[in-house]
Design a protein around this motif. Structure first.
Motif, PDB file in Angstrom:
ATOM      1  N   ALA A 158       0.710  -1.185   0.018  1.00 59.11           N
ATOM      2  CA  ALA A 158       0.131  -0.107   0.068  1.00 59.11           C
ATOM      3  C   ALA A 158       0.851   1.404   0.044  1.00 59.11           C
ATOM      4  CB  ALA A 158      -0.995   0.000   1.328  1.00 59.11           C
ATOM      5  N   GLY A 159       2.134   1.167   0.169  1.00 55.29           N
ATOM      6  CA  GLY A 159       2.986   2.180   0.142  1.00 55.29           C
ATOM      7  C   GLY A 159       2.933   3.263   1.184  1.00 55.29           C
ATOM      8  N   ASP A 172      -9.885   0.330  12.019  1.00 49.79           N
ATOM      9  CA  ASP A 172      -9.577   0.751  10.607  1.00 49.79           C
ATOM     10  C   ASP A 172      -8.812  -0.393   9.945  1.00 49.79           C
ATOM     11  OD1 ASP A 172     -10.847   3.247  10.964  1.00 49.79           O
ATOM     12  OD2 ASP A 172      -8.964   3.956  11.740  1.00 49.79           O
ATOM     13  N   ALA A 173      -8.758  -1.651  10.561  1.00 50.07           N
ATOM     14  CA  ALA A 173      -7.759  -2.913   9.901  1.00 50.07           C
ATOM     15  C   ALA A 173      -8.384  -3.204   8.599  1.00 50.07           C
ATOM     16  CB  ALA A 173      -8.098  -4.060  10.885  1.00 50.07           C
ATOM     17  N   PRO A 174      -7.635  -3.182   7.494  1.00 52.79           N
ATOM     18  CA  PRO A 174      -8.123  -3.643   6.366  1.00 52.79           C
ATOM     19  C   PRO A 174      -8.331  -5.203   6.168  1.00 52.79           C
ATOM     20  CG  PRO A 174      -5.451  -2.871   6.356  1.00 52.79           C
ATOM     21  CD  PRO A 174      -6.359  -2.708   7.868  1.00 52.79           C
ATOM     22  N   LEU A 175      -9.275  -5.591   6.313  1.00 53.29           N
ATOM     23  CA  LEU A 175      -9.505  -6.779   6.116  1.00 53.29           C
ATOM     24  C   LEU A 175     -10.233  -7.493   5.011  1.00 53.29           C
ATOM     25  CD1 LEU A 175     -11.165  -7.348   9.594  1.00 53.29           C
ATOM     26  CD2 LEU A 175      -8.809  -7.722   8.969  1.00 53.29           C
ATOM     27  N   PRO A 176     -10.124  -8.605   4.588  1.00 51.17           N
ATOM     28  CA  PRO A 176     -10.830  -9.152   3.385  1.00 51.17           C
ATOM     29  C   PRO A 176     -11.988  -8.738   3.235  1.00 51.17           C
ATOM     30  CG  PRO A 176      -9.685 -10.994   4.447  1.00 51.17           C
ATOM     31  CD  PRO A 176      -9.567  -9.712   5.325  1.00 51.17           C
ATOM     32  N   VAL A 181      -8.079   1.547   2.610  1.00 52.14           N
ATOM     33  CA  VAL A 181      -7.898   2.009   4.106  1.00 52.14           C
ATOM     34  C   VAL A 181      -7.514   3.519   4.033  1.00 52.14           C
ATOM     35  CG1 VAL A 181      -5.402   1.409   3.950  1.00 52.14           C
ATOM     36  CG2 VAL A 181      -6.425   1.378   6.131  1.00 52.14           C
ATOM     37  N   THR A 182      -7.997   4.277   5.327  1.00 48.86           N
ATOM     38  CA  THR A 182      -7.698   5.524   5.377  1.00 48.86           C
ATOM     39  C   THR A 182      -6.711   5.614   6.272  1.00 48.86           C
ATOM     40  OG1 THR A 182     -10.164   6.254   4.811  1.00 48.86           O
ATOM     41  CG2 THR A 182      -8.704   7.785   5.931  1.00 48.86           C
ATOM     42  N   VAL A 183      -5.564   6.355   5.949  1.00 50.76           N
ATOM     43  CA  VAL A 183      -4.395   6.697   6.907  1.00 50.76           C
ATOM     44  C   VAL A 183      -4.278   8.012   6.891  1.00 50.76           C
ATOM     45  CG1 VAL A 183      -3.536   4.547   5.904  1.00 50.76           C
ATOM     46  CG2 VAL A 183      -2.828   6.437   4.876  1.00 50.76           C
ATOM     47  N   GLU A 190      -5.262  13.027   5.751  1.00 44.57           N
ATOM     48  CA  GLU A 190      -5.922  11.815   5.475  1.00 44.57           C
ATOM     49  C   GLU A 190      -5.847  11.691   4.049  1.00 44.57           C
ATOM     50  OE1 GLU A 190      -9.457  11.397   7.416  1.00 44.57           O
ATOM     51  OE2 GLU A 190      -8.635  11.061   9.365  1.00 44.57           O
ATOM     52  N   ARG A 191      -5.424  10.206   3.596  1.00 46.32           N
ATOM     53  CA  ARG A 191      -5.747   9.958   2.387  1.00 46.32           C
ATOM     54  C   ARG A 191      -6.178   8.384   2.206  1.00 46.32           C
ATOM     55  NH1 ARG A 191      -0.384   9.083   3.307  1.00 46.32           N
ATOM     56  NH2 ARG A 191       0.622   6.837   2.302  1.00 46.32           N
ATOM     57  N   MET A 192      -7.034   8.209   1.153  1.00 45.85           N
ATOM     58  CA  MET A 192      -7.379   6.611   1.003  1.00 45.85           C
ATOM     59  C   MET A 192      -6.578   5.768   0.117  1.00 45.85           C
ATOM     60  SD  MET A 192     -11.386   5.717   0.321  1.00 45.85           S
ATOM     61  CE  MET A 192     -11.872   6.371   1.720  1.00 45.85           C
ATOM     62  N   VAL A 193      -6.100   4.555   0.494  1.00 50.32           N
ATOM     63  CA  VAL A 193      -5.306   3.941  -0.255  1.00 50.32           C
ATOM     64  C   VAL A 193      -5.786   2.446  -0.511  1.00 50.32           C
ATOM     65  CG1 VAL A 193      -2.984   2.874  -0.261  1.00 50.32           C
ATOM     66  CG2 VAL A 193      -3.463   5.088   0.986  1.00 50.32           C
ATOM     67  N   PRO A 194      -5.687   2.140  -1.767  1.00 48.38           N
ATOM     68  CA  PRO A 194      -6.236   0.851  -2.000  1.00 48.38           C
ATOM     69  C   PRO A 194      -5.765  -0.399  -1.255  1.00 48.38           C
ATOM     70  CG  PRO A 194      -6.031   1.913  -3.961  1.00 48.38           C
ATOM     71  CD  PRO A 194      -5.497   2.945  -2.823  1.00 48.38           C
ATOM     72  N   VAL A 195      -6.423  -1.357  -0.900  1.00 46.95           N
ATOM     73  CA  VAL A 195      -5.913  -2.514  -0.354  1.00 46.95           C
ATOM     74  C   VAL A 195      -5.840  -4.011  -1.105  1.00 46.95           C
ATOM     75  CG1 VAL A 195      -6.063  -4.194   1.764  1.00 46.95           C
ATOM     76  CG2 VAL A 195      -6.504  -1.753   2.107  1.00 46.95           C
TER      77      VAL A 195
END
Length: 319
Positions: A158-159, A172-176, A181-183, A190-195
């Motif tokens: 996710a960089g 906020d755990a990125p689960l299946p 996920v927002t970090v 804040e930014r939204m990153v694909p998981v």
């Protein structure tokens, strides 16, 4: 901190404003405070107890003398550039609060520093670092190995910065089944990153194995005793792994973030999109990866082209 009581009080108020108003990272605030303290210590030794009127009356040569003294102490150009930025920030605060202008700081040029290129890892090495199986022979609890793998998967998949990954809350755990996920990055932005599914699976495996209760508002990643996980633990994990993989010292947790960006770009990723994924404020920062990609292409050319790097006699003209 050297200086009279009034100057020390204003310096404290400035430090508070950096964290609360400008939302600077704690490490940056600490570095700026240290730079100001060193500057005032230098002035104290040369000119006597620093005061606000004394700062306003400074000449450019006084600032240059401080920079030269720091250079003599083997302080690098990047640190000097940051020190000057911190001092200018304090000077702006003084002026904003109506205490006068420290013109000398604006008359001194910042040292020129060549921007270091990011040093990404090969794809195979980046993948290996994120696999718990790499460290199965270590005398550590299986859930700890899964935790480390999940953190490293977030850095490469996710960089994320290590502070961003460890700053995630359990809720906020990125689960299946999670697409993004927002970090919270630098400057509390804040930014939204694909998981990726593999990243979500790694996080889920860690949660299933973790023996500690994880409150919704608490940290997602915890240490062996259940407290917040220290970045030093992840740095240590990568240091041991790079020994096993024969990787250079540049293979750090942050190098996984570099690898994320570099590998996306190599596969025709769009630069502006990569900027948004990384949370870079300026596109010029992201553009460094184009230089890395160009350097890699030239290296491959030099290594494989039959005429690359060779000196041959000129071909004589035909008669």
């Amino acid at each position: 901190m050297p200086g009279d009581a009034r100057l020390r009080a204003i310096a404290h108020a400035w430090s508070v404003s950096l964290a609360r108003e400008r939302r600077m990272a704690q490490n940056t605030v600490a570095a700026y405070e240290r730079d100001l303290r060193q500057f005032l210590t230098h002035l104290d030794a040369r000119l006597g107890t620093p005061t606000i009127p004394a700062l306003v009356a400074l000449k450019p040569r006084d600032v240059r003398a401080f920079m030269a003294a720091r250079r003599a102490d083997a302080v690098g150009g990047r640190s000097l550039m940051r020190a000057l930025a911190g001092l200018r920030s304090f000077a702006k605060y003084l002026e904003r609060e109506g205490h006068g202008t420290v013109a000398a700081l604006g008359a001194v040029r910042a040292p020129k520093v060549a921007r270091r290129l990011p040093r990404p890892l090969p794809i195979a090495a980046a993948r290996a670092l994120t696999e718990a199986s790499l460290r199965m022979d270590e005398d550590r609890a299986p859930w700890v190995l899964m935790r480390d793998a999940a953190v490293l998967a977030l850095l490469y998949g996710a960089g994320l910065r290590i502070s961003e990954a460890l700053g995630l809350a359990r809720r906020d755990a990125p689960l299946p089944g999670t697409d993004a996920v927002t970090v919270t990055g630098k400057g509390a932005k804040e930014r939204m990153v694909p998981v990726l599914p593999l990243v979500a699976d790694a996080v889920a495996a860690y949660l299933a194995a973790c023996p500690h209760p994880l409150p919704s508002e608490g940290p997602l990643f915890v240490g062996a005793r259940g407290g917040p996980l220290s970045p030093r633990i992840i740095q240590y994990v990568v240091a041991r792994a790079r020994g096993a993989l024969g990787l250079p010292d540049s293979a750090t947790p942050h190098a996984l973030r570099h690898s994320f960006a570099s590998h996306l770009l190599a596969r025709q990723g769009e630069l502006r999109a990569i900027q948004e994924l990384l949370g870079h404020a300026s596109l010029s920062t992201t553009q460094l990866y184009t230089k890395v990609d160009a350097a890699r292409l030239m290296s491959a050319f030099d290594a494989t082209h039959p005429r690359a790097g060779r000196t041959t006699a000129p071909i004589p003209p035909r008669a």
